[in-house]
Design a protein around this motif. Structure first.
Motif, short mmCIF file in Angstrom:
data_model
loop_
_atom_site.label_atom_id
_atom_site.label_comp_id
_atom_site.label_asym_id
_atom_site.label_seq_id
_atom_site.Cartn_x
_atom_site.Cartn_y
_atom_site.Cartn_z
N TYR A 1 4.88 10.12 -1.23
CA TYR A 1 5.35 10.32 0.15
C TYR A 1 6.15 9.09 0.57
O TYR A 1 5.67 7.96 0.45
CB TYR A 1 4.15 10.50 1.07
CG TYR A 1 4.48 10.94 2.48
CD1 TYR A 1 4.72 12.27 2.77
CD2 TYR A 1 4.52 10.02 3.53
CE1 TYR A 1 5.00 12.69 4.07
CE2 TYR A 1 4.80 10.42 4.83
CZ TYR A 1 5.04 11.76 5.08
OH TYR A 1 5.31 12.17 6.37
N GLY A 2 7.36 9.31 1.06
CA GLY A 2 8.21 8.20 1.46
C GLY A 2 7.69 7.51 2.71
O GLY A 2 7.44 8.17 3.73
N VAL A 3 7.52 6.18 2.64
CA VAL A 3 7.03 5.41 3.77
C VAL A 3 7.92 4.19 3.98
O VAL A 3 8.65 3.76 3.09
CB VAL A 3 5.57 4.95 3.55
CG1 VAL A 3 4.63 6.14 3.46
CG2 VAL A 3 5.45 4.08 2.30
N LYS A 4 7.83 3.60 5.16
CA LYS A 4 8.65 2.42 5.46
C LYS A 4 7.98 1.12 5.05
O LYS A 4 8.61 0.07 5.05
CB LYS A 4 9.00 2.39 6.95
CG LYS A 4 7.81 2.18 7.87
CD LYS A 4 8.27 2.11 9.33
CE LYS A 4 7.09 1.85 10.26
NZ LYS A 4 7.52 1.78 11.68
N ASP A 5 6.67 1.20 4.72
CA ASP A 5 5.93 -0.01 4.34
C ASP A 5 5.18 0.21 3.02
O ASP A 5 3.95 0.14 2.96
CB ASP A 5 4.95 -0.40 5.44
CG ASP A 5 4.08 0.78 5.91
OD1 ASP A 5 4.31 1.92 5.43
OD2 ASP A 5 3.17 0.56 6.72
N PRO A 6 5.91 0.49 1.94
CA PRO A 6 5.26 0.82 0.66
C PRO A 6 4.39 -0.29 0.09
O PRO A 6 3.51 -0.03 -0.74
CB PRO A 6 6.44 1.12 -0.27
CG PRO A 6 7.60 0.41 0.35
CD PRO A 6 7.38 0.48 1.83
N GLU A 7 4.60 -1.53 0.53
CA GLU A 7 3.79 -2.64 0.01
C GLU A 7 2.31 -2.49 0.35
O GLU A 7 1.47 -3.18 -0.22
CB GLU A 7 4.32 -3.98 0.53
CG GLU A 7 4.22 -4.18 2.03
CD GLU A 7 5.35 -3.55 2.84
OE1 GLU A 7 5.34 -3.69 4.07
OE2 GLU A 7 6.25 -2.93 2.22
N ARG A 8 1.97 -1.58 1.25
CA ARG A 8 0.58 -1.36 1.63
C ARG A 8 -0.12 -0.37 0.71
O ARG A 8 -1.34 -0.16 0.82
CB ARG A 8 0.49 -0.82 3.06
CG ARG A 8 0.95 -1.79 4.13
CD ARG A 8 0.83 -1.15 5.52
NE ARG A 8 -0.51 -0.62 5.72
CZ ARG A 8 -0.76 0.54 6.34
NH1 ARG A 8 0.24 1.30 6.76
NH2 ARG A 8 -2.00 0.95 6.52
N TYR A 9 0.63 0.25 -0.22
CA TYR A 9 0.09 1.35 -1.01
C TYR A 9 0.32 1.16 -2.50
O TYR A 9 1.03 0.24 -2.92
CB TYR A 9 0.77 2.67 -0.58
CG TYR A 9 0.70 2.96 0.89
CD1 TYR A 9 -0.40 3.61 1.44
CD2 TYR A 9 1.73 2.58 1.76
CE1 TYR A 9 -0.47 3.90 2.79
CE2 TYR A 9 1.67 2.86 3.11
CZ TYR A 9 0.56 3.52 3.62
OH TYR A 9 0.49 3.79 4.96
N GLY A 10 -0.27 2.07 -3.28
CA GLY A 10 0.18 2.23 -4.65
C GLY A 10 1.56 2.87 -4.60
O GLY A 10 1.80 3.76 -3.78
N VAL A 11 2.48 2.42 -5.45
CA VAL A 11 3.87 2.86 -5.37
C VAL A 11 4.32 3.43 -6.71
O VAL A 11 4.05 2.84 -7.77
CB VAL A 11 4.80 1.68 -4.96
CG1 VAL A 11 6.27 2.11 -5.00
CG2 VAL A 11 4.43 1.20 -3.56
N GLY A 12 5.01 4.56 -6.66
CA GLY A 12 5.57 5.17 -7.87
C GLY A 12 7.08 5.02 -7.91
O GLY A 12 7.75 5.15 -6.89
N LYS B 1 0.08 -1.95 -4.45
CA LYS B 1 0.43 -2.84 -3.34
C LYS B 1 1.36 -3.97 -3.78
O LYS B 1 1.05 -5.17 -3.63
CB LYS B 1 -0.84 -3.41 -2.71
CG LYS B 1 -1.73 -2.33 -2.09
CD LYS B 1 -2.99 -2.90 -1.47
CE LYS B 1 -3.85 -1.79 -0.88
NZ LYS B 1 -5.12 -2.29 -0.31
N PRO B 2 2.53 -3.62 -4.31
CA PRO B 2 3.46 -4.65 -4.82
C PRO B 2 4.12 -5.45 -3.69
O PRO B 2 4.41 -4.91 -2.62
CB PRO B 2 4.50 -3.84 -5.58
CG PRO B 2 4.50 -2.50 -4.88
CD PRO B 2 3.07 -2.26 -4.46
N ALA B 3 4.35 -6.72 -3.94
CA ALA B 3 5.03 -7.56 -2.95
C ALA B 3 6.49 -7.14 -2.80
O ALA B 3 7.08 -7.25 -1.72
CB ALA B 3 4.94 -9.02 -3.37
N ALA B 4 7.09 -6.68 -3.91
CA ALA B 4 8.48 -6.23 -3.89
C ALA B 4 8.52 -4.81 -4.47
O ALA B 4 8.80 -4.63 -5.66
CB ALA B 4 9.36 -7.17 -4.69
N PRO B 5 8.26 -3.79 -3.68
CA PRO B 5 8.19 -2.41 -4.17
C PRO B 5 9.51 -1.96 -4.80
O PRO B 5 10.59 -2.29 -4.31
CB PRO B 5 7.87 -1.60 -2.91
CG PRO B 5 7.28 -2.58 -1.95
CD PRO B 5 7.95 -3.88 -2.23
#
Length: 290
Positions: A135-146, A160-164
């Motif tokens: 799901y597209g979000v504006k703050d992906p650093e708060r989540y697991g990111v694909g 929770k990457p620092a640089a998604p």
């Protein structure tokens, strides 16, 4: 496919609301929070469900839902004594899962969108490894990111990457083949001492058996883990229900629409709540579809 709702944790971000009660019992507008993830499994056709919660709270869910028979379900309960990570659900639920595939949904996640049931049925019938939902979000650093390549294939997962590398957050809904039990048993705790679901998903990615399905525009994914997000979720549900005249995550209606119970059973469940708009809605649904 079996289904697991992980409704554990201490809900510290919602204190003092959750000092004495599980956050998944808290209301999201007119229903307990756990109704929403349960509805996801039901919309996917899953009828055998295990609810995992803390030893302190598991009896609350048993009192609320019983064995699920009134909804045409079979509901079991299990305890997670400590918050040891999402992936521990597959270890706790190993006997329940048996030789089947399994869908896991987090107890504080809400999903709503057009064609959701049809999509879930399709994805559940094509599980070869694991299926994740982005799901597209504006703050992906708060989540697991694909991260996806130009052909729409999942190529990386980060927690929770620092640089998604993308804005696609991995939501709290996961579909797995039966290998997930053994994979979870071999995952090592992370630096924060938890069995991370991202580490399980990475094993599938390394095997070339992880898919990411995007939940596009018009779809809502809500995490109700904070006071603000809990209020926002309730307002979202209230707005849609009052504008459209339908109920979101109404378990009795879903059970009826999915053929788990008949109109008479739906009407009876509504009659028990006849002093509420919720109960009147169920009675009307049943009466108009006999």
């Amino acid at each position: 496919m079996k289904g697991i709702v992980l409704a554990g944790g201490s809900g510290t971000r919602l204190h003092p609301l959750t000092h004495a009660v599980s956050k998944q019992i808290l209301p999201v507008y007119n229903k307990p929070m756990i109704y929403y993830p349960l509805s996801v499994l039901m919309l996917g056709g899953v009828r055998e469900i295990q609810i995992i919660s803390t030893p302190l709270h598991v009896e609350l869910f048993r009192a609320l839902l019983g064995d699920g028979g009134r909804l045409g379900l079979s509901i079991e309960y299990a305890e997670q004594p400590e918050a040891n990570g999402i992936a521990e659900a597959f270890i706790i639920g190993a006997e329940f899962i048996g030789d089947d595939q399994v869908a896991l949904v987090l107890g504080d996640n809400i999903f709503h969108g057009p064609g959701f049931s049809k999509m879930l049925h399709h994805e559940a019938s094509h599980v070869d490894g694991c299926v994740l939902f982005g799901y597209g979000v504006k703050d992906p650093e708060r989540y697991g990111v694909g991260e996806m390549d130009e052909r729409g294939r999942l190529i990386s997962l980060e927690e929770k990457p620092a640089a998604p590398k993308s804005n696609l957050a991995i939501t709290g809904l996961y579909l797995y083949d039966n290998d997930v039990v053994d994979i979870a048993k071999n995952v090592r705790p992370s630096g924060r001492g938890e069995l991370e679901i991202t580490d399980v998903n990475r094993v599938y990615l390394e095997r070339g058996k992880a898919r990411l399905v995007g939940l596009g525009r018009g779809f809502a994914w809500l995490d109700t883990g904070t006071h603000d997000s809990l209020l926002q979720a309730g307002q979202y549900v209230q707005l849609l229900e009052q504008r459209q005249g339908v109920r979101i995550a109404c378990l009795e209606e879903i059970a009826f629409r999915m053929g788990f119970i008949d109109a008479a059973a739906c009407y009876e469940l509504g009659a028990e709540l006849s002093k509420t708009e919720y109960g009147q809605y169920l009675m009307d649904i049943a009466a108009n579809n006999r």
